[in-house]
Design a protein around this motif. Structure first.
Motif, PDB file in Angstrom:
ATOM      1  N   GLU A  46       0.827  -1.205   0.000  1.00  0.00           N
ATOM      2  CA  GLU A  46       0.000   0.000   0.000  1.00  0.00           C
ATOM      3  C   GLU A  46       0.865   1.259   0.000  1.00  0.00           C
ATOM      4  O   GLU A  46       0.632   2.181  -0.774  1.00  0.00           O
ATOM      5  N   THR A  47       1.873   1.301   0.890  1.00  0.00           N
ATOM      6  CA  THR A  47       2.644   2.532   1.069  1.00  0.00           C
ATOM      7  C   THR A  47       4.138   2.254   1.118  1.00  0.00           C
ATOM      8  O   THR A  47       4.568   1.292   1.732  1.00  0.00           O
ATOM      9  N   PHE A  48       4.881   3.109   0.458  1.00  0.00           N
ATOM     10  CA  PHE A  48       6.337   3.107   0.552  1.00  0.00           C
ATOM     11  C   PHE A  48       6.705   4.295   1.421  1.00  0.00           C
ATOM     12  O   PHE A  48       6.363   5.434   1.094  1.00  0.00           O
ATOM     13  N   HIS A  49       7.384   4.056   2.529  1.00  0.00           N
ATOM     14  CA  HIS A  49       7.785   5.132   3.442  1.00  0.00           C
ATOM     15  C   HIS A  49       9.195   5.588   3.096  1.00  0.00           C
ATOM     16  O   HIS A  49      10.137   4.798   3.178  1.00  0.00           O
ATOM     17  N   VAL A  50       9.329   6.838   2.699  1.00  0.00           N
ATOM     18  CA  VAL A  50      10.633   7.411   2.401  1.00  0.00           C
ATOM     19  C   VAL A  50      11.345   7.651   3.730  1.00  0.00           C
ATOM     20  O   VAL A  50      10.849   8.393   4.574  1.00  0.00           O
ATOM     21  N   THR A  51      12.487   6.988   3.899  1.00  0.00           N
ATOM     22  CA  THR A  51      13.185   7.079   5.183  1.00  0.00           C
ATOM     23  C   THR A  51      14.649   7.491   5.055  1.00  0.00           C
ATOM     24  O   THR A  51      15.247   7.903   6.039  1.00  0.00           O
ATOM     25  N   THR A  52      15.228   7.379   3.864  1.00  0.00           N
ATOM     26  CA  THR A  52      16.656   7.682   3.725  1.00  0.00           C
ATOM     27  C   THR A  52      16.865   8.971   2.929  1.00  0.00           C
ATOM     28  O   THR A  52      15.982   9.409   2.185  1.00  0.00           O
ATOM     29  N   ASP A  53      18.044   9.546   3.076  1.00  0.00           N
ATOM     30  CA  ASP A  53      18.383  10.744   2.316  1.00  0.00           C
ATOM     31  C   ASP A  53      18.372  10.457   0.820  1.00  0.00           C
ATOM     32  O   ASP A  53      17.938  11.292   0.021  1.00  0.00           O
ATOM     33  N   GLU A  54      18.857   9.267   0.409  1.00  0.00           N
ATOM     34  CA  GLU A  54      18.864   8.899  -1.011  1.00  0.00           C
ATOM     35  C   GLU A  54      17.440   8.878  -1.568  1.00  0.00           C
ATOM     36  O   GLU A  54      17.183   9.393  -2.655  1.00  0.00           O
ATOM     37  N   GLN A  55      16.505   8.306  -0.814  1.00  0.00           N
ATOM     38  CA  GLN A  55      15.108   8.257  -1.255  1.00  0.00           C
ATOM     39  C   GLN A  55      14.512   9.663  -1.321  1.00  0.00           C
ATOM     40  O   GLN A  55      13.804  10.000  -2.272  1.00  0.00           O
ATOM     41  N   LEU A  56      14.813  10.479  -0.327  1.00  0.00           N
ATOM     42  CA  LEU A  56      14.274  11.843  -0.310  1.00  0.00           C
ATOM     43  C   LEU A  56      14.826  12.662  -1.475  1.00  0.00           C
ATOM     44  O   LEU A  56      14.083  13.394  -2.134  1.00  0.00           O
ATOM     45  N   ARG A  57      16.115  12.515  -1.778  1.00  0.00           N
ATOM     46  CA  ARG A  57      16.691  13.205  -2.928  1.00  0.00           C
ATOM     47  C   ARG A  57      16.026  12.722  -4.220  1.00  0.00           C
ATOM     48  O   ARG A  57      15.770  13.513  -5.125  1.00  0.00           O
ATOM     49  N   ALA A  58      15.746  11.428  -4.297  1.00  0.00           N
ATOM     50  CA  ALA A  58      15.130  10.874  -5.509  1.00  0.00           C
ATOM     51  C   ALA A  58      13.743  11.463  -5.751  1.00  0.00           C
ATOM     52  O   ALA A  58      13.413  11.840  -6.868  1.00  0.00           O
ATOM     53  N   VAL A  59      12.922  11.560  -4.717  1.00  0.00           N
ATOM     54  CA  VAL A  59      11.556  12.070  -4.908  1.00  0.00           C
ATOM     55  C   VAL A  59      11.502  13.591  -4.942  1.00  0.00           C
ATOM     56  O   VAL A  59      10.501  14.152  -5.370  1.00  0.00           O
ATOM     57  N   SER A  60      12.553  14.267  -4.512  1.00  0.00           N
ATOM     58  CA  SER A  60      12.548  15.733  -4.470  1.00  0.00           C
ATOM     59  C   SER A  60      12.685  16.365  -5.839  1.00  0.00           C
ATOM     60  O   SER A  60      12.343  17.525  -6.019  1.00  0.00           O
ATOM     61  N   ASN A  61      13.175  15.625  -6.807  1.00  0.00           N
ATOM     62  CA  ASN A  61      13.414  16.152  -8.140  1.00  0.00           C
ATOM     63  C   ASN A  61      12.109  16.168  -8.938  1.00  0.00           C
ATOM     64  O   ASN A  61      11.401  15.163  -8.998  1.00  0.00           O
ATOM     65  N   LEU A  62      11.793  17.289  -9.570  1.00  0.00           N
ATOM     66  CA  LEU A  62      10.536  17.430 -10.301  1.00  0.00           C
ATOM     67  C   LEU A  62      10.439  16.455 -11.475  1.00  0.00           C
ATOM     68  O   LEU A  62       9.375  15.882 -11.723  1.00  0.00           O
ATOM     69  N   THR A  63      11.532  16.229 -12.178  1.00  0.00           N
ATOM     70  CA  THR A  63      11.508  15.278 -13.297  1.00  0.00           C
ATOM     71  C   THR A  63      11.177  13.876 -12.791  1.00  0.00           C
ATOM     72  O   THR A  63      10.343  13.177 -13.375  1.00  0.00           O
ATOM     73  N   ARG A  64      11.791  13.462 -11.699  1.00  0.00           N
ATOM     74  CA  ARG A  64      11.514  12.124 -11.158  1.00  0.00           C
ATOM     75  C   ARG A  64      10.096  12.040 -10.600  1.00  0.00           C
ATOM     76  O   ARG A  64       9.433  11.014 -10.703  1.00  0.00           O
ATOM     77  N   HIS A  65       9.611  13.130 -10.047  1.00  0.00           N
ATOM     78  CA  HIS A  65       8.214  13.194  -9.600  1.00  0.00           C
ATOM     79  C   HIS A  65       7.280  12.935 -10.787  1.00  0.00           C
ATOM     80  O   HIS A  65       6.323  12.171 -10.689  1.00  0.00           O
ATOM     81  N   ARG A  66       7.591  13.537 -11.919  1.00  0.00           N
ATOM     82  CA  ARG A  66       6.756  13.356 -13.108  1.00  0.00           C
ATOM     83  C   ARG A  66       6.885  11.947 -13.676  1.00  0.00           C
ATOM     84  O   ARG A  66       5.920  11.393 -14.206  1.00  0.00           O
ATOM     85  N   ILE A  67       8.062  11.352 -13.574  1.00  0.00           N
ATOM     86  CA  ILE A  67       8.235   9.961 -14.007  1.00  0.00           C
ATOM     87  C   ILE A  67       7.388   9.039 -13.140  1.00  0.00           C
ATOM     88  O   ILE A  67       6.715   8.129 -13.637  1.00  0.00           O
ATOM     89  N   MET A  68       7.383   9.270 -11.840  1.00  0.00           N
ATOM     90  CA  MET A  68       6.563   8.435 -10.951  1.00  0.00           C
ATOM     91  C   MET A  68       5.082   8.601 -11.270  1.00  0.00           C
ATOM     92  O   MET A  68       4.316   7.640 -11.166  1.00  0.00           O
TER      93      MET A  68
END
Length: 179
Positions: A8-30
């Motif tokens: 159901e849910t993926f919990h962002v817990t690491t700096d690497e994960q937070l950097r990955a989702v913080s980028n607008l291009t990657r947000h749009r890919i998701m």
């Protein structure tokens, strides 16, 4: 890909994960991968990127555990990978004091990039609520979003729903302000 297999849910817990989702291009890919798997070529076309850039961003998302390969197939001797989200939703940590809210920042960027001639419903309301009313409204908004998510059809155009229910920081009285 059956979504019944997804957590159901993926919990962002690491700096690497937070950097990955913080980028607008990657947000749009998701967002592209929200309802159905796609190849690098399909992602590049839908997001408006070069295949190399698309591949780079997908690799970062995959390394962070946010997307995964769900199937492969051979096409003219090349292995084509289909990527999908690792969970139905992603939960971000609350930003620290003075830090930008990644989700809202990306939502505003998407809103600003949306066609101005299309139908949009944007509203901000200032309310005064008891703790119980605040909690109830939050639960009702979440339930409404969940209800419509179950009705989502991947064949229909994307629609984004963003809401933020929060108590603003206390307003400091400025000299000369009338109460």
């Amino acid at each position: 890909m059956p979504t019944d297999d997804l957590p159901e849910t993926f919990h962002v817990t690491t700096d690497e994960q937070l950097r990955a989702v913080s980028n607008l291009t990657r947000h749009r890919i998701m967002a592209v991968l929200r309802f159905e798997p796609a190849t690098i070529t399909q992602i590049a076309q839908r997001v408006g990127l070069a295949k190399g850039s698309s591949s780079y961003h997908v690799r970062l998302l995959e390394r962070a555990g946010l997307v995964k390969v769900v199937r492969t197939r051979k096409v003219r001797g090349v292995t084509e990978r289909y990527y999908a989200m690792a969970a139905r939703s992603i939960e971000l940590p609350d930003p620290g004091p003075g830090q930008p809210d990644v989700l809202l920042r990306n939502a505003v960027a998407d809103l600003e990039a949306s066609p101005v001639d299309g139908e949009r419903h944007v509203r901000m309301a200032h309310l005064r609520l008891t703790e119980e009313q605040f909690t109830e409204l939050g639960a009702r908004l979440q339930a409404l979003a969940d209800e419509y998510r179950t009705l989502s059809d991947p064949l229909l155009p994307d629609v984004s729903l963003v809401f933020a229910l929060f108590r603003p920081a206390p307003r400091r009285q400025v000299e000369g302000d009338a109460q």
